[in-house]
Design an enzyme around this catalytic site. Structure first.
Site, PDB file in Angstrom:
ATOM      1  N   GLU A  51       1.351   6.150  -2.748  1.00  0.00           N
ATOM      2  CA  GLU A  51       2.350   6.010  -2.351  1.00  0.00           C
ATOM      3  C   GLU A  51       3.902   5.985  -2.506  1.00  0.00           C
ATOM      4  O   GLU A  51       4.545   6.959  -2.261  1.00  0.00           O
ATOM      5  CB  GLU A  51       2.268   6.027  -0.347  1.00  0.00           C
ATOM      6  N   CYS A  67      -3.483  -0.898 -16.208  1.00  0.00           N
ATOM      7  CA  CYS A  67      -4.329  -2.644 -16.184  1.00  0.00           C
ATOM      8  C   CYS A  67      -5.346  -2.819 -17.593  1.00  0.00           C
ATOM      9  O   CYS A  67      -5.984  -4.414 -17.392  1.00  0.00           O
ATOM     10  CB  CYS A  67      -5.582  -2.139 -15.067  1.00  0.00           C
ATOM     11  N   PHE A  76      -0.788   3.668  -8.614  1.00  0.00           N
ATOM     12  CA  PHE A  76       0.358   4.319  -8.590  1.00  0.00           C
ATOM     13  C   PHE A  76       0.358   4.291 -10.309  1.00  0.00           C
ATOM     14  O   PHE A  76       0.565   5.098 -10.595  1.00  0.00           O
ATOM     15  CB  PHE A  76       1.906   3.407  -8.761  1.00  0.00           C
ATOM     16  N   SER A  91      -4.821  -3.688  -6.966  1.00  0.00           N
ATOM     17  CA  SER A  91      -4.178  -4.953  -7.367  1.00  0.00           C
ATOM     18  C   SER A  91      -6.100  -5.262  -7.106  1.00  0.00           C
ATOM     19  O   SER A  91      -6.430  -5.091  -5.973  1.00  0.00           O
ATOM     20  CB  SER A  91      -3.378  -5.060  -6.783  1.00  0.00           C
ATOM     21  N   LYS A 113      -6.398   9.282  -1.424  1.00  0.00           N
ATOM     22  CA  LYS A 113      -5.705   8.919  -0.508  1.00  0.00           C
ATOM     23  C   LYS A 113      -4.780   8.382  -2.361  1.00  0.00           C
ATOM     24  O   LYS A 113      -4.666   7.233  -2.600  1.00  0.00           O
ATOM     25  CB  LYS A 113      -6.128   6.996  -0.118  1.00  0.00           C
ATOM     26  N   GLU A 165      -1.235 -12.333 -12.848  1.00  0.00           N
ATOM     27  CA  GLU A 165      -0.615  -9.955 -13.100  1.00  0.00           C
ATOM     28  C   GLU A 165       0.984  -9.724 -13.168  1.00  0.00           C
ATOM     29  O   GLU A 165       1.050  -9.851 -12.215  1.00  0.00           O
ATOM     30  CB  GLU A 165      -1.616  -9.396 -12.714  1.00  0.00           C
TER      31      GLU A 165
HETATM   32  P1  NAD Z   1      -2.340  -1.522  -5.335  1.00  0.00           P
HETATM   33  O1  NAD Z   1      -3.404  -2.686  -4.910  1.00  0.00           O
HETATM   34  O2  NAD Z   1      -0.903  -1.390  -4.312  1.00  0.00           O
HETATM   35  O3  NAD Z   1      -2.346  -0.142  -4.355  1.00  0.00           O
HETATM   36  C1  NAD Z   1      -3.764   0.105  -4.788  1.00  0.00           C
HETATM   37  C2  NAD Z   1      -3.752   1.101  -3.932  1.00  0.00           C
HETATM   38  O4  NAD Z   1      -4.061   0.227  -2.016  1.00  0.00           O
HETATM   39  C3  NAD Z   1      -2.502   2.518  -3.039  1.00  0.00           C
HETATM   40  O5  NAD Z   1      -3.321   3.140  -3.019  1.00  0.00           O
HETATM   41  C4  NAD Z   1      -2.223   1.512  -1.719  1.00  0.00           C
HETATM   42  O6  NAD Z   1      -1.414   2.819  -1.129  1.00  0.00           O
HETATM   43  C5  NAD Z   1      -3.178   0.775  -1.383  1.00  0.00           C
HETATM   44  N1  NAD Z   1      -2.794   0.142  -1.105  1.00  0.00           N
HETATM   45  C6  NAD Z   1      -1.908  -1.105  -1.075  1.00  0.00           C
HETATM   46  N2  NAD Z   1      -1.829  -2.222  -0.179  1.00  0.00           N
HETATM   47  C7  NAD Z   1      -3.170  -2.060   0.837  1.00  0.00           C
HETATM   48  C8  NAD Z   1      -2.987  -2.649   2.599  1.00  0.00           C
HETATM   49  N3  NAD Z   1      -2.654  -3.866   1.965  1.00  0.00           N
HETATM   50  N4  NAD Z   1      -4.007  -2.371   2.440  1.00  0.00           N
HETATM   51  C9  NAD Z   1      -5.543  -1.298   2.014  1.00  0.00           C
HETATM   52  N5  NAD Z   1      -4.317   0.130   1.563  1.00  0.00           N
HETATM   53  C10 NAD Z   1      -3.607  -1.136  -0.052  1.00  0.00           C
HETATM   54  O7  NAD Z   1      -1.849  -1.735  -6.691  1.00  0.00           O
HETATM   55  P2  NAD Z   1      -0.084  -0.825  -7.206  1.00  0.00           P
HETATM   56  O8  NAD Z   1       0.590  -1.546  -7.743  1.00  0.00           O
HETATM   57  O9  NAD Z   1      -0.053   0.179  -6.968  1.00  0.00           O
HETATM   58  O10 NAD Z   1      -1.514  -0.397  -8.868  1.00  0.00           O
HETATM   59  C11 NAD Z   1      -1.220  -1.184  -9.788  1.00  0.00           C
HETATM   60  C12 NAD Z   1      -2.198  -2.574  -9.710  1.00  0.00           C
HETATM   61  O11 NAD Z   1      -3.730  -1.811  -9.774  1.00  0.00           O
HETATM   62  C13 NAD Z   1      -2.608  -3.704 -10.526  1.00  0.00           C
HETATM   63  O12 NAD Z   1      -3.552  -5.222 -10.308  1.00  0.00           O
HETATM   64  C14 NAD Z   1      -3.196  -3.025 -12.220  1.00  0.00           C
HETATM   65  O13 NAD Z   1      -4.256  -3.731 -13.155  1.00  0.00           O
HETATM   66  C15 NAD Z   1      -4.418  -2.377 -11.360  1.00  0.00           C
HETATM   67  N6  NAD Z   1      -5.388  -1.099 -11.665  1.00  0.00           N
HETATM   68  C16 NAD Z   1      -6.228  -2.001 -12.203  1.00  0.00           C
HETATM   69  C17 NAD Z   1      -7.012  -1.341 -12.580  1.00  0.00           C
HETATM   70  C18 NAD Z   1      -8.433  -0.963 -13.127  1.00  0.00           C
HETATM   71  O14 NAD Z   1      -9.354  -0.131 -14.436  1.00  0.00           O
HETATM   72  N7  NAD Z   1      -9.128  -2.007 -13.387  1.00  0.00           N
HETATM   73  C19 NAD Z   1      -6.410   0.225 -13.262  1.00  0.00           C
HETATM   74  C20 NAD Z   1      -5.028   0.709 -12.777  1.00  0.00           C
HETATM   75  C21 NAD Z   1      -4.286   0.330 -12.193  1.00  0.00           C
END
Ligand code: NAD
Length: 495
Positions: free
Chosen positions: A175, A280, A148, A225, A172, A380
């Site tokens: 959401e 991140c 997000f 994450s 994808k 985190e």
């Molecule tokens: P998230 O892991 O909750 O979601 C990321 C994506 O995965 C979304 O599209 C979500 O719909 C999907 N998703 C969520 N739960 C899932 C599941 N159980 N099974 C399959 N898909 C699933 O992350 P977020 O809260 O949207 O974003 C924040 C996180 O992203 C933080 O941990 C941040 O550090 C990380 N991030 C990392 C980088 C990097 O380059 N390393 C960059 C941006 C964000």
């Protein structure tokens, strides 16, 4: 209320059987409903993407490069519109939203050099009359699953290089803020990407699992994450796909006693509280070397942090907006609530800030005398919380960082060149800043962490992305001399 559908084959697609709610974090109000794709929806989009990909791959490279020049221009022209969509669903301030678009434009600029990037290698005369050359060919259909916190930049990190190399993309997006992806789809098509080559499916785990299990998907790029990244990597790799899964972070910034403490304090405030800490690469731990350094820098950070203006991202006076959801805001606040009982000193408590709104706001927090066992250090938090760990010397600072399982970004603030240079070699982290708190590489380099911040072999965007989104083929050519006998049952030798 707005109903957000999928974008497949250049048109809206899908019935809203299952859906999610989209909120404006600055008001707390629901603004849209977004469709959640089923496995059948995903099967349909994979079929559409696969059918469109072949012609895209065959488009002449010079003509294909033109698409990226046009996309760059369209992104510049539509920056205000995209930034408004980001702020409305993510909450970050408009200038920050425009900033992420400009970083995404760098990725499109890099991809516009695709004629150069896709050059192969050639060796002439490896044996008599024998030449060898390499081809870089697309993987086919690529799934891009994004978080997000950067609804424009991260999809552009992935899609610019995936498209430049001749793949079809299924994005994808999160959401929680799905509208930006729909604008990007329209702009890619306006720039000249044929319908079906860039598609958007919305959804949750069901849609993601269907993408990971689909035999029609050749590669998966994921950013999110760490627990989810780890699972994505295992499942996609077990299904034989190429996969890069970038995870979470806990980014440390060392302040040495010789650092310019005013610029270090400015940097810490910008990097810890910018975008409400939902980056991140945000600095979430400040490692102060020596108590005198710690006392001075904490005082300077406190003074600056107390003067920040927090409010709706659309207000030009706001420097920081709300958090993404009510639940996330409350979870971030719980770390501040638990910190004193674990022995930390809460210097600034973001929970005490008052807001004239039902939005998901939280003030900024500064927590001193944190130790590696405390939850404010181990987790985190992904919010406007800066933890300060006090150490005695440089070696302790480096040992602390190298013992952390996250290894996305880090920084050191010092005036000493030898210490800085040593740090770049000693530190086990993917992206390193010297007096730069957010060392996000420019588009011509690749982005990625080490350890639990990245699962897979390839960093994202830049040169490593060209390798990730292509398969190479080696062609050995001989035009035989008809006057020589070709009969030889031995293993072909070039000697
Ligand atoms: P998230 O892991 O909750 O979601 C990321 C994506 O995965 C979304 O599209 C979500 O719909 C999907 N998703 C969520 N739960 C899932 C599941 N159980 N099974 C399959 N898909 C699933 O992350 P977020 O809260 O949207 O974003 C924040 C996180 O992203 C933080 O941990 C941040 O550090 C990380 N991030 C990392 C980088 C990097 O380059 N390393 C960059 C941006 C964000």
């Amino acid at each position: 209320m707005n109903n957000i559908q999928h974008h497949v084959g250049g048109v809206p697609y899908g019935e809203i059987a299952r859906s999610g709610a989209v909120f404006n974090p600055a008001t707390g109000e629901q603004t849209a409903t977004v469709a959640f794709a089923s496995a059948a929806d995903v099967a349909h989009v994979v079929k559409v993407a696969a059918a469109a990909q072949g012609a895209w791959q065959k488009m002449g490279l010079v003509k294909r490069a033109g698409v990226f020049f046009r996309m760059r221009q369209l992104l510049i022209e539509h920056t205000d519109q995209i930034a408004a969509a980001i702020t409305a669903e993510h909450g970050k301030v408009l200038s920050d939203a425009a900033g992420e678009i400009s970083r995404g434009i760098e990725n499109v600029e890099f991809a516009a050099g695709l004629v150069n990037l896709l050059k192969g290698e050639y060796s002439t005369g490896v044996a008599t009359g024998v030449d060898v050359h390499t081809l870089k060919q697309p993987i086919g259909v690529v799934a891009c699953i994004t978080p997000f916190n950067f609804p424009a930049m991260v999809p552009l990190w992935m899609s610019a290089s995936a498209l430049a190399t001749g793949n079809a993309v299924i994005l994808k997006p999160s959401e929680k803020d799905p509208t930006t992806a729909m604008i990007l789809a329209r702009l890619w098509e306006e720039a000249g990407v044929p319908p079906g080559v860039f598609n958007v499916v919305h959804g949750d785990k069901e849609a993601v699992d269907a993408l990971l299990d689909s035999p029609g998907i050749g590669a998966v790029s994921f950013v999110g994450s760490t627990p989810i990244a780890r699972g994505i990597y295992s499942r996609a790799a077990a299904n034989g796909k190429r996969v890069q899964a970038l995870g979470g972070a806990k980014n440390h910034m060392i302040v040495m006693p010789d650092a310019d403490l005013d610029s270090a304090a400015d940097a810490a405030v910008n990097a810890a509280y910018g975008s409400a800490g939902e980056r991140c690469m945000a600095i979430s731990v400040l490692v102060a070397v020596g108590d005198a350094t710690a006392d001075a820098v904490v005082a300077k950070i406190r003074e600056r942090a107390e003067s920040l203006t927090i409010g709706a991202g659309t207000d030009p006076d706001s420097q920081m907006g709300p958090l993404i959801t009510r639940e996330h805001r409350d979870k971030v606040a719980s770390y501040i609530a638990n910190a004193p009982s674990q022995g930390a000193e809460v210097v600034l408590d973001g929970r005490s800030a008052e807001f004239d709104s039902d939005g998901f706001f939280l003030g900024v927090s500064l927590v001193d005398r944190v130790t590696p066992q405390m939850s404010v250090y181990t987790d985190e938090i992904f919010g406007p919380v800066l933890a300060v760990v006090r150490v005695d010397d440089y070696d302790q600072a480096v040992d602390l960082i190298n013992a952390n399982s996250f290894a996305n970004g880090t920084a050191i603030f010092t005036r000493d060149g030898a210490t800085a240079r040593r740090f770049t070699e000693d530190i086990e982290v993917g992206m390193v800043g010297i007096n730069v708190p957010l060392p996000v590489p420019i588009g011509a380099y690749s982005f990625g962490g080490w350890k639990d911040s990245l699962f897979g072999d390839s960093h994202i965007y830049g040169p490593e992305s060209i390798h990730f989104y292509t398969r190479s083929k080696v062609v050995t050519t001989r035009w035989p001399d008809p006057s020589e006998s070709q009969l030889d049952l031995g293993f072909p030798s070039n000697h």
